[in-house]
Motif scaffolding. Structure first.
Motif, PDB file in Angstrom:
ATOM      1  N   LEU A 130       0.840  -1.193   0.000  1.00 40.62           N
ATOM      2  CA  LEU A 130       0.000   0.000   0.000  1.00 40.62           C
ATOM      3  C   LEU A 130       0.877   1.245   0.000  1.00 40.62           C
ATOM      4  CD1 LEU A 130      -2.847   1.257   0.310  1.00 40.62           C
ATOM      5  CD2 LEU A 130      -2.456   1.188   2.771  1.00 40.62           C
ATOM      6  N   ALA A 131       0.527   2.206  -0.845  1.00 41.12           N
ATOM      7  CA  ALA A 131       1.299   3.445  -0.944  1.00 41.12           C
ATOM      8  C   ALA A 131       0.368   4.643  -0.786  1.00 41.12           C
ATOM      9  CB  ALA A 131       2.012   3.518  -2.284  1.00 41.12           C
ATOM     10  N   LEU A 132       0.868   5.655  -0.097  1.00 36.11           N
ATOM     11  CA  LEU A 132       0.124   6.896   0.084  1.00 36.11           C
ATOM     12  C   LEU A 132       0.653   7.950  -0.881  1.00 36.11           C
ATOM     13  CD1 LEU A 132       0.065   7.036   3.975  1.00 36.11           C
ATOM     14  CD2 LEU A 132      -1.762   6.310   2.456  1.00 36.11           C
ATOM     15  N   LYS A 136       6.603   2.242  -4.228  1.00 37.57           N
ATOM     16  CA  LYS A 136       6.631   3.688  -4.418  1.00 37.57           C
ATOM     17  C   LYS A 136       7.489   4.303  -3.323  1.00 37.57           C
ATOM     18  CE  LYS A 136       3.319   6.186  -5.858  1.00 37.57           C
ATOM     19  NZ  LYS A 136       2.090   6.949  -5.950  1.00 37.57           N
ATOM     20  N   THR A 137       8.466   5.104  -3.724  1.00 38.50           N
ATOM     21  CA  THR A 137       9.270   5.864  -2.774  1.00 38.50           C
ATOM     22  C   THR A 137       8.998   7.328  -3.064  1.00 38.50           C
ATOM     23  OG1 THR A 137      11.139   5.650  -4.283  1.00 38.50           O
ATOM     24  CG2 THR A 137      11.072   4.130  -2.451  1.00 38.50           C
ATOM     25  N   GLY A 138       8.221   7.938  -2.186  1.00 39.27           N
ATOM     26  CA  GLY A 138       7.738   9.280  -2.479  1.00 39.27           C
ATOM     27  C   GLY A 138       6.829   9.198  -3.689  1.00 39.27           C
ATOM     28  N   PRO A 139       6.970  10.106  -4.631  1.00 43.07           N
ATOM     29  CA  PRO A 139       6.116  10.065  -5.829  1.00 43.07           C
ATOM     30  C   PRO A 139       6.667   9.150  -6.934  1.00 43.07           C
ATOM     31  CG  PRO A 139       7.437  12.047  -5.842  1.00 43.07           C
ATOM     32  CD  PRO A 139       7.744  11.340  -4.549  1.00 43.07           C
ATOM     33  N   VAL A 140       7.817   8.525  -6.710  1.00 40.22           N
ATOM     34  CA  VAL A 140       8.478   7.722  -7.740  1.00 40.22           C
ATOM     35  C   VAL A 140       8.028   6.262  -7.656  1.00 40.22           C
ATOM     36  CG1 VAL A 140      10.706   6.939  -8.617  1.00 40.22           C
ATOM     37  CG2 VAL A 140      10.480   9.246  -7.690  1.00 40.22           C
ATOM     38  N   GLY A 154       4.512   7.462  -0.509  1.00 38.88           N
ATOM     39  CA  GLY A 154       4.915   6.174  -1.048  1.00 38.88           C
ATOM     40  C   GLY A 154       4.560   5.022  -0.136  1.00 38.88           C
ATOM     41  N   SER A 155       5.305   3.937  -0.274  1.00 41.01           N
ATOM     42  CA  SER A 155       5.062   2.695   0.476  1.00 41.01           C
ATOM     43  C   SER A 155       5.680   2.826   1.867  1.00 41.01           C
ATOM     44  CB  SER A 155       5.678   1.513  -0.274  1.00 41.01           C
ATOM     45  OG  SER A 155       5.192   1.453  -1.588  1.00 41.01           O
TER      46      SER A 155
END
Length: 86
Positions: free
Chosen positions: A12-14, A50-54, A18-19
């Motif tokens: 799950l990512a926000l 997802k790391t941040g928006p990436v 991100g995750s």
């Protein structure tokens, strides 16, 4: 929005963050290879983090990598690439 392509499964990512479960595990000192092995067991040979928006797509086996390379979207240079040598 209806034309958005499906993405591989993953934790799950926000938005913008991100995750969080992945980021939290790394901040707590969990080794990355161990974390990736667990994610592969849970989500399969192709998963997204997802790391941040990436968005990062991870390929967990040689067989899956060979399948990915046969896709038109994943072979050659990106359409936006401009060859500096002409």
């Amino acid at each position: 929005k209806g034309t958005e392509r499906p993405t591989p499964p993953g934790p799950l990512a926000l938005p913008f963050l991100g995750s969080l479960s992945v980021l939290w595990a790394l901040l707590r000192g969990r080794p990355l290879p161990e974390l990736l092995r667990e994610l592969r067991q849970k989500y399969g040979d192709l998963f997204m983090i997802k790391t941040g928006p990436v968005k990062q797509i991870w390929v967990g086996s040689v067989e899956m990598l060979q399948k990915v390379y046969t896709l038109p979207e994943c072979c050659g240079r990106p359409v936006s690439f401009e060859d500096p040598f002409g």
